[in-house]
Design an enzyme around this catalytic site. Structure first.
Site, short mmCIF file in Angstrom:
data_model
loop_
_atom_site.label_atom_id
_atom_site.label_comp_id
_atom_site.label_asym_id
_atom_site.label_seq_id
_atom_site.Cartn_x
_atom_site.Cartn_y
_atom_site.Cartn_z
N ALA A 188 1.41 -1.26 -0.41
CA ALA A 188 -0.32 0.20 0.32
C ALA A 188 0.78 1.14 -0.20
CB ALA A 188 -0.96 -0.12 1.00
N ASP A 189 0.62 1.97 -0.11
CA ASP A 189 0.72 3.60 -0.39
C ASP A 189 1.01 3.92 1.27
OD1 ASP A 189 1.76 3.61 -3.30
OD2 ASP A 189 0.16 3.27 -3.70
N LYS A 203 1.61 4.77 -7.45
CA LYS A 203 2.37 3.97 -8.83
C LYS A 203 1.62 3.70 -10.00
CE LYS A 203 6.32 2.38 -6.22
NZ LYS A 203 7.50 1.60 -5.95
N GLY A 204 1.15 3.80 -10.09
CA GLY A 204 0.24 2.90 -11.92
C GLY A 204 1.29 4.12 -12.86
N GLU A 214 -7.36 -4.73 -8.03
CA GLU A 214 -7.13 -4.78 -7.20
C GLU A 214 -7.52 -4.51 -5.52
OE1 GLU A 214 -3.60 -1.82 -7.17
OE2 GLU A 214 -2.53 -2.69 -4.64
N LYS A 232 5.03 4.46 6.30
CA LYS A 232 3.56 4.25 5.39
C LYS A 232 2.76 4.15 6.45
CE LYS A 232 5.75 2.93 1.33
NZ LYS A 232 4.85 1.05 0.44
O1 5RP Z 1 -0.91 0.30 -6.02
C1 5RP Z 1 -0.08 -0.59 -4.87
C2 5RP Z 1 -0.37 -1.91 -3.90
O2 5RP Z 1 -0.79 -2.21 -4.46
C3 5RP Z 1 1.09 0.94 -4.52
O3 5RP Z 1 0.80 1.98 -5.30
C4 5RP Z 1 2.44 0.43 -4.74
O4 5RP Z 1 2.93 -0.81 -5.90
C5 5RP Z 1 3.61 0.38 -3.97
O5 5RP Z 1 4.24 -0.53 -4.14
P1 5RP Z 1 5.50 -0.67 -3.20
O6 5RP Z 1 5.57 -1.13 -1.80
O7 5RP Z 1 7.17 -1.15 -3.69
O8 5RP Z 1 5.58 0.72 -3.24
#
Ligand code: 5RP
Length: 354
Positions: A188-189, A203-204, A214, A232
């Protein structure tokens, strides 16, 4: 089981942590009188003075010029604007590395603990996307190879999860075939302490499936866990909330969202690459399902995420958004001191970790 695991209980939820940085600058506003042609002055005609007779204080081009040289930080993206020697306005968006190299081992440990504790032989498991999810998928593959897990089916949330699973030797199935899942994990962000309300999808990338699938897979799981690093895990959600919208009449939708959160959020259309502006630059991102993505960047903490979600869902043209509410049972949080398992205030608790 690793010793860093904690007994899951409400009392394990810690105090609020420092919130994300506040953006330093305001973005141009989407207003009713900002016709498509007026916005064209931002991304098309790069002259430095707005020529419209109807130019108002909130004219996007004027405010864009005011932002010249300033920087803002909306969630995960760093947005900076500058004028090139030829007078061309440039806006760049970059995504800084968000996982400190030093926390990678702890994140991997969190991923392993989640798999060890929640994944059992015979389960259908929703496979998330991101660094931590990839680590969990790889670990599932190892366990399948050494025989400590058997007859697992992985349902990938994105093609990236599918690729990781294929590489790791985790058998794949479609969501259509497995509409009900035993378990799911995801990155998750941002995840809010206590509620475990989360934001995903910052991050799309162009062409990638959107957060639609998702979110659906996360919801379909009997139990769902986020695997994240400590930065986070926040006291209050803020920063960018991705909002998927139909391409048709997108500017009207953007205006409506902007009006809805006036003073609390900035609205940008996400670019696929290259130069970007509030309009998404010359190459706005289009998801695999054909939607635009607006980043609604909350500059103040979101007081009521449920209300924000409901308001967004009520707008015609909004397909979905990156708020994942009342879905996660737990969050595995990696920090320099180890892995902490935090449970949701809203989900029934497990009594122990084995
Ligand atoms: O949508 C997301 C999770 O499904 C996020 O945007 C992203 O993929 C997070 O990636 P990371 O933990 O590598 O920063």
């Amino acid at each position: 089981m690793a010793s860093a695991q904690q007994t899951l209980s409400f009392s394990s939820i810690g105090p609020p942590v420092t919130p994300l940085l506040l953006p330093q600058a305001r973005s141009p506003r989407f207003r009713a009188d900002n016709s498509v042609s007026s916005y064209a002055s931002v991304s098309g005609n790069r002259s430095r003075t707005c020529q419209r007779s109807s130019c108002k204080p909130h004219c996007p081009f004027s405010s864009f010029l005011r932002r010249e040289g300033e920087e803002s930080r909306g969630g995960t993206r760093r947005i900076s604007t500058s004028l090139s020697p030829s007078g061309k306005l440039r806006t760049t968006i970059s995504t800084p590395l968000r996982v400190q190299a030093s926390l990678k081992p702890q994140l991997e440990e969190a991923a392993k603990q989640v798999v060890d504790y929640f994944v059992r032989s015979g389960m259908a498991v929703g496979l998330g996307t991101g660094l931590a999810s990839s680590m969990a998928i790889r670990y599932m593959g190892e366990k399948l190879k050494d025989g400590s897990l058997r007859e697992i089916v992985g349902v990938p949330m994105t093609s990236m999860s599918a690729v990781e699973a294929a590489k790791a030797g985790v058998p794949l199935a479609t969501f259509q075939d497995y509409p009900q899942l035993d378990f799911a994990f995801d990155d998750a962000d941002a995840v809010q302490e206590g509620t475990l309300f989360a934001i995903v999808g910052r991050k799309g990338v162009a062409g990638r499936e959107s957060i639609l699938k998702e979110k659906a897979i996360a919801k379909a799981a009997k139990q769902m866990v986020f695997i994240i690093e400590e930065s986070k895990f926040v006291g209050q959600l803020k920063g960018a909330v991705p909002v998927l919208i139909e391409q048709e009449d997108w500017l009207d939708v953007a205006e409506e969202i902007d009006d809805l959160f006036l003073g609390d959020a900035e609205v940008w259309r996400r670019p696929s690459h290259g130069e970007a502006g509030p309009m998404g630059g010359d190459f706005p991102l289009v998801t695999a399902e054909g939607h635009f993505v607006l980043d609604v960047i909350f500059t103040t903490p979101i007081a009521n995420a449920v209300e924000v979600a409901q308001s967004l869902e009520a707008i015609s043209g909004v397909v979905t958004h990156g708020l994942v509410l009342d879905t996660a049972y737990a969050a595995a949080v990696a920090s320099s001191t180890g892995v902490k398992i935090r449970t949701s205030l809203f989900k029934s608790a497990f009594t122990s970790m084995e």
